[in-house]
Design a protein around this motif. Structure first.
Motif, PDB file in Angstrom:
ATOM      1  N   SER A 100      64.765  -1.997 -11.346  1.00 58.29           N
ATOM      2  CA  SER A 100      64.848  -0.547 -11.171  1.00 58.29           C
ATOM      3  C   SER A 100      66.277  -0.027 -11.116  1.00 58.29           C
ATOM      4  O   SER A 100      66.510   1.161 -11.335  1.00 58.29           O
ATOM      5  CB  SER A 100      64.099  -0.115  -9.905  1.00 58.29           C
ATOM      6  OG  SER A 100      64.621  -0.766  -8.765  1.00 58.29           O
ATOM      7  N   LEU A 104      68.280   3.771 -11.627  1.00 57.45           N
ATOM      8  CA  LEU A 104      68.747   4.469 -10.438  1.00 57.45           C
ATOM      9  C   LEU A 104      70.261   4.635 -10.386  1.00 57.45           C
ATOM     10  O   LEU A 104      70.763   5.549  -9.735  1.00 57.45           O
ATOM     11  CB  LEU A 104      68.298   3.715  -9.186  1.00 57.45           C
ATOM     12  CG  LEU A 104      66.785   3.700  -8.925  1.00 57.45           C
ATOM     13  CD1 LEU A 104      66.450   2.648  -7.871  1.00 57.45           C
ATOM     14  CD2 LEU A 104      66.310   5.072  -8.475  1.00 57.45           C
ATOM     15  N   ARG A 105      70.989   3.756 -11.066  1.00 60.28           N
ATOM     16  CA  ARG A 105      72.449   3.780 -10.954  1.00 60.28           C
ATOM     17  C   ARG A 105      73.086   3.918 -12.341  1.00 60.28           C
ATOM     18  O   ARG A 105      73.057   2.983 -13.144  1.00 60.28           O
ATOM     19  CB  ARG A 105      72.965   2.509 -10.275  1.00 60.28           C
ATOM     20  CG  ARG A 105      72.436   2.313  -8.870  1.00 60.28           C
ATOM     21  CD  ARG A 105      73.235   1.227  -8.157  1.00 60.28           C
ATOM     22  NE  ARG A 105      74.603   1.665  -7.925  1.00 60.28           N
ATOM     23  CZ  ARG A 105      75.018   2.286  -6.828  1.00 60.28           C
ATOM     24  NH1 ARG A 105      74.170   2.568  -5.858  1.00 60.28           N
ATOM     25  NH2 ARG A 105      76.275   2.627  -6.686  1.00 60.28           N
ATOM     26  N   GLY A 161      64.655   5.210  -3.560  1.00 62.14           N
ATOM     27  CA  GLY A 161      64.928   4.288  -4.652  1.00 62.14           C
ATOM     28  C   GLY A 161      64.516   2.853  -4.386  1.00 62.14           C
ATOM     29  O   GLY A 161      64.664   1.998  -5.253  1.00 62.14           O
ATOM     30  N   VAL A 315      61.327   6.987 -12.534  1.00 61.51           N
ATOM     31  CA  VAL A 315      62.471   7.678 -11.928  1.00 61.51           C
ATOM     32  C   VAL A 315      62.719   9.013 -12.631  1.00 61.51           C
ATOM     33  O   VAL A 315      62.983  10.030 -11.980  1.00 61.51           O
ATOM     34  CB  VAL A 315      63.727   6.782 -11.989  1.00 61.51           C
ATOM     35  CG1 VAL A 315      64.981   7.567 -11.639  1.00 61.51           C
ATOM     36  CG2 VAL A 315      63.563   5.607 -11.025  1.00 61.51           C
ATOM     37  N   THR A 321      66.667  10.500  -7.183  1.00 60.20           N
ATOM     38  CA  THR A 321      68.106  10.251  -7.143  1.00 60.20           C
ATOM     39  C   THR A 321      68.405   9.431  -5.898  1.00 60.20           C
ATOM     40  O   THR A 321      68.081   9.874  -4.784  1.00 60.20           O
ATOM     41  CB  THR A 321      68.904  11.558  -7.089  1.00 60.20           C
ATOM     42  OG1 THR A 321      68.555  12.372  -8.227  1.00 60.20           O
ATOM     43  CG2 THR A 321      70.402  11.291  -7.114  1.00 60.20           C
ATOM     44  N   PRO A 322      69.007   8.251  -6.039  1.00 57.78           N
ATOM     45  CA  PRO A 322      69.288   7.445  -4.846  1.00 57.78           C
ATOM     46  C   PRO A 322      70.315   8.103  -3.954  1.00 57.78           C
ATOM     47  O   PRO A 322      71.153   8.868  -4.423  1.00 57.78           O
ATOM     48  CB  PRO A 322      69.818   6.120  -5.424  1.00 57.78           C
ATOM     49  CG  PRO A 322      70.362   6.486  -6.765  1.00 57.78           C
ATOM     50  CD  PRO A 322      69.495   7.601  -7.267  1.00 57.78           C
TER      51      PRO A 322
END
Length: 323
Positions: A100, A104-105, A161, A315, A321-322
């Protein structure tokens, strides 16, 4: 004259071929300590198999296996460290967070699909939907309440996240429901939050629930694996009521891309006895509601190929958004 030169050239070439392998031969692997990196803080579920691996491999490989934590950035720091390692002796034990993180990043400095070598799936366990004993009586009841009061029924997760948050987001998307997400910093807070009434439910690792289910203070409504869990055989798999929903919580063993293929084969061969159903590690994992796998590189590679795009979609659709 020409014949003499040809013979001399052939003699030199033959000497080079005979000497070449001896000069170019790589030192036997391993020729230095092996590092097993966890990208998470100590005390997590990865510690159990990791410490068994250390104790099992060290005497068999003839080099110390050193287990160390390199936590940070949701696991990205430790994963990146192994992805960029050039020593051929660095391994990574990580959860399915590795699948994931690309979603996320945006600043992720490595590609898990190309810059890490899959070694094996280590274990797989269900995530669960858990409620208090006086909460919804069944999964069908839970889903009906969520549909009748959109956004009112809450679920706790171990962070924005996290695997448990994404499992909840996928549930909402697949089941057509709206839940209120309440993130906590780590799985350790979920049980307390549920039992105090701060949340109506949580999505978490099965090991968090077994003691409370046996005590009658908590009810597990569903598991997220493809089949029912041996530890809770009466509890349905979510996909029995939500088509196509399968989200196992898994750990995998990866190697840095500089690791020679023979090293991976050696590690797998040495780990093979641990996979026996009656091994101590198999029993320890079963006590936690988890299944030891050790199935080799391709099942892990296939899992990663399937989940990276899945979590990108989840996502994106969920605008996650983390923190």
């Amino acid at each position: 004259m020409c014949t003499t030169l040809t013979r001399r050239g052939f003699g030199a070439a033959l000497g080079g071929m005979l000497a070449g392998p001896a000069l170019a031969q790589a030192p036997a692997w391993p020729n230095r300590p092996i590092r097993l990196i966890s990208p998470f803080a100590p005390g997590g579920p990865q510690d159990v198999p990791a410490r068994f691996f250390v104790d099992h491999l060290t005497p068999r490989l003839g080099q110390p296996v050193v287990y160390e934590s390199r936590a940070g950035a949701g696991g990205a720091l430790g994963m990146q460290h192994v992805a960029q390692a050039t020593d051929g002796h660095s391994f990574l034990i990580t959860s399915n967070a590795i699948a994931s993180l690309p979603a996320l990043r945006r600043d992720l400095a490595f590609d898990p699909l190309t810059e890490l070598l899959p070694v094996t799936l280590v274990n797989e366990s269900p995530l669960v939907i858990a409620v208090r004993a006086n909460g919804p009586a069944s999964l069908a009841d839970y889903l009906a309440r969520a549909r009748s009061t959109p956004g009112r029924l809450s679920f706790g997760s171990s962070g924005v996240g996290s695997a448990t948050h994404l499992a909840g987001a996928l549930l909402m998307q697949r089941a057509g429901i709206e839940l209120l997400h309440v993130p906590y910093r780590g799985a350790g807070h979920l049980v307390a939050a549920l039992m105090s009434g701060d949340v109506d439910s949580f999505i978490g690792d099965i090991s968090l629930t077994l003691e409370h289910v046996r005590a009658g203070t908590m009810r597990v409504l569903a598991v997220t694996t493809a089949e029912r869990a041996p530890a809770l055989p009466e509890v349905p798999a979510l996909r029995e009521q939500v088509t196509g929903y399968v989200v196992p919580f898994w750990f995998g063993l990866f190697a840095g891309k500089a690791t020679p293929p023979e090293a991976i084969r050696r590690v797998l061969a040495e780990l093979a006895p641990l996979a026996a159903p009656d091994s101590e590690l198999s029993r320890r994992m079963a006590e936690r509601g988890s299944q030891l796998l050790l199935t080799g590189p391709e099942p892990l590679a296939a899992r990663l190929r399937a989940e990276v795009p899945q979590w990108r979609e989840v996502v994106s659709r969920g605008n996650i958004t983390p923190e």
